[in-house]
Design an enzyme around this catalytic site. Structure first.
Site, short mmCIF file in Angstrom:
data_model
loop_
_atom_site.label_atom_id
_atom_site.label_comp_id
_atom_site.label_asym_id
_atom_site.label_seq_id
_atom_site.Cartn_x
_atom_site.Cartn_y
_atom_site.Cartn_z
N ASP A 10 49.68 31.80 19.63
CA ASP A 10 48.41 31.41 19.01
C ASP A 10 48.25 29.90 19.19
O ASP A 10 49.01 29.12 18.59
CB ASP A 10 48.45 31.79 17.54
CG ASP A 10 47.20 31.41 16.76
OD1 ASP A 10 46.34 30.67 17.30
OD2 ASP A 10 47.09 31.84 15.60
N ASN A 24 32.02 26.62 24.63
CA ASN A 24 30.77 26.83 25.36
C ASN A 24 30.08 25.46 25.47
O ASN A 24 30.55 24.48 24.88
CB ASN A 24 29.88 27.89 24.68
CG ASN A 24 29.55 27.52 23.24
OD1 ASN A 24 29.16 26.38 22.96
ND2 ASN A 24 29.71 28.45 22.32
N GLY A 32 36.25 34.34 20.57
CA GLY A 32 37.55 34.14 21.20
C GLY A 32 38.28 32.92 20.68
O GLY A 32 38.27 32.62 19.49
N ASP A 34 37.62 29.82 21.05
CA ASP A 34 36.70 28.82 20.50
C ASP A 34 36.49 29.07 19.00
O ASP A 34 36.64 28.16 18.18
CB ASP A 34 35.37 28.88 21.27
CG ASP A 34 34.43 27.73 20.96
OD1 ASP A 34 34.86 26.72 20.35
OD2 ASP A 34 33.26 27.82 21.36
N SER A 117 38.06 30.62 30.50
CA SER A 117 37.03 31.45 31.17
C SER A 117 37.43 32.90 31.42
O SER A 117 36.65 33.64 32.00
CB SER A 117 36.56 30.83 32.50
OG SER A 117 35.75 29.71 32.25
N THR A 118 38.62 33.33 30.99
CA THR A 118 39.04 34.70 31.31
C THR A 118 38.69 35.72 30.23
O THR A 118 38.96 36.90 30.39
CB THR A 118 40.56 34.76 31.59
OG1 THR A 118 41.27 34.30 30.44
CG2 THR A 118 40.93 33.92 32.80
N GLY A 119 38.10 35.27 29.15
CA GLY A 119 37.68 36.18 28.08
C GLY A 119 36.24 36.62 28.32
O GLY A 119 35.93 37.26 29.33
N TYR A 121 33.82 35.11 29.43
CA TYR A 121 33.20 34.59 30.65
C TYR A 121 33.63 35.37 31.89
O TYR A 121 33.15 35.11 32.99
CB TYR A 121 33.50 33.10 30.82
CG TYR A 121 32.68 32.19 29.90
CD1 TYR A 121 31.86 32.70 28.89
CD2 TYR A 121 32.74 30.83 30.05
CE1 TYR A 121 31.14 31.86 28.07
CE2 TYR A 121 32.01 29.97 29.22
CZ TYR A 121 31.21 30.51 28.23
OH TYR A 121 30.47 29.67 27.43
#
Length: 174
Positions: A10, A24, A32, A34, A117-119, A121
């Protein structure tokens, strides 16, 4: 100690000088990692982010960490996956490089990254892992002020992708 570590965990619990937020472009929180970072840091983080005027994809801006166990949060909006034809690879590399440059400028010795960016996005995980590993190692080779970068993977699938990318890169350079 290795200068690049890959762990599952985490990121909001990392006791590094800085953690990177896969933000973003508004910098005003989201889902996520963020959302998790904003929740853990408290409302002061959102208040400071409101003063920053957003951030373009691939760039990075830093804030205080508030209730997080680190000193800074470096916010970087990664690219949304659009099939690979909208400079996504270059923009993702910029997110990592510019975040590391921010950390260097702030005097950070240790930095933790999520998988940017792998979630939501939808950047393909293995492709993103290769770009992240290559960009981080290239930066560390040229900049010795950062002692250690930790990739903090949310789950075992992400952990495996980053471990594989590191192994492939080490094989190429062996």
């Amino acid at each position: 100690m290795e200068r690049l570590q890959i762990i599952q965990g985490d990121i909001t619990k990392c006791q590094t000088d800085a953690i990177v937020n896969a933000a973003n472009t508004s910098l005003l929180g989201g889902g996520g990692v963020d959302g998790a970072i904003h929740r853990a840091a408290g409302s002061e983080l959102l208040a400071e982010c409101r003063t920053l005027g957003g951030c373009p994809t691939g760039e990075a801006k830093a804030t205080k960490a508030y209730r997080l166990p680190c000193r800074y949060v470096i916010h970087t909006p990664g690219p949304i996956w659009r099939g690979g034809k909208a400079e996504e690879d270059r923009l993702l590399a910029c997110s990592y490089r510019n975040s590391l440059a921010q950390a260097s400028a702030l005097g950070c010795k240790t930095v933790a990254f999520p998988s940017i960016s792998t979630g939501v996005y939808h950047f393909p995980l293995h492709r993103a892992a290769r770009i992240a590993i290559d960009t981080i190692l290239e930066y560390l080779q040229a900049h010795h002020e950062i002692a250690c970068v930790t990739m903090v993977c949310f789950d075992s699938v992400t952990l495996s992708a980053y471990q594989q990318a590191l192994a492939e890169t080490e094989q190429k350079h062996a």
